[in-house]
Design a protein around this motif. Structure first.
Motif: not given
Length: 115
Positions: A92-98
């Motif tokens: 989950d790239t979006r979760r990682a970035v957040k």
């Protein structure tokens, strides 16, 4: 972040080849201290003495507890697990970035680099 919390010596680059990141305390410990502890018969975490867990669910519960306490190293570590799909988590790239943004706001240089 580049120093072992036990011997206080700098950890050479690349850090992932010369150190171990313990999920229990989210401390990066140099391979020399891990080897010294193992030679003494201590197979627990060399820093916090927590026994090693045998499953990802235990590790994730420990990491999430530290994330709830706003530990930047734990937030960074959880973000990396989401980014690479490790410890049973789905990528989950979006979760990682957040998570990396949150860790960066709390002062994590590695999180800034990852962003």
């Amino acid at each position: 972040e580049d120093f072992c919390p036990i011997c206080t010596l700098p950890i050479p680059f690349p850090l992932n080849q010369h150190s171990v990141l313990e999920a229990c305390c989210t401390k990066k410990i140099c391979n020399g201290c891990v080897l010294a502890a193992t030679k003494r018969g201590m197979f627990d975490c060399a820093f916090c003495r927590t026994p090693p867990s045998n499953n990802d669910a235990c590790d994730l519960a420990t990491i999430r507890a530290r994330v709830a306490k706003k530990d930047p190293a734990a937030i960074l570590f959880l973000g990396q697990n989401y980014f690479f799909g490790q410890r049973g988590l789905q990528k989950d790239t979006r979760r990682a970035v957040k998570l990396w943004e949150e860790a960066a706001e709390l002062g994590s240089i590695q999180a800034l680099y990852n962003l």
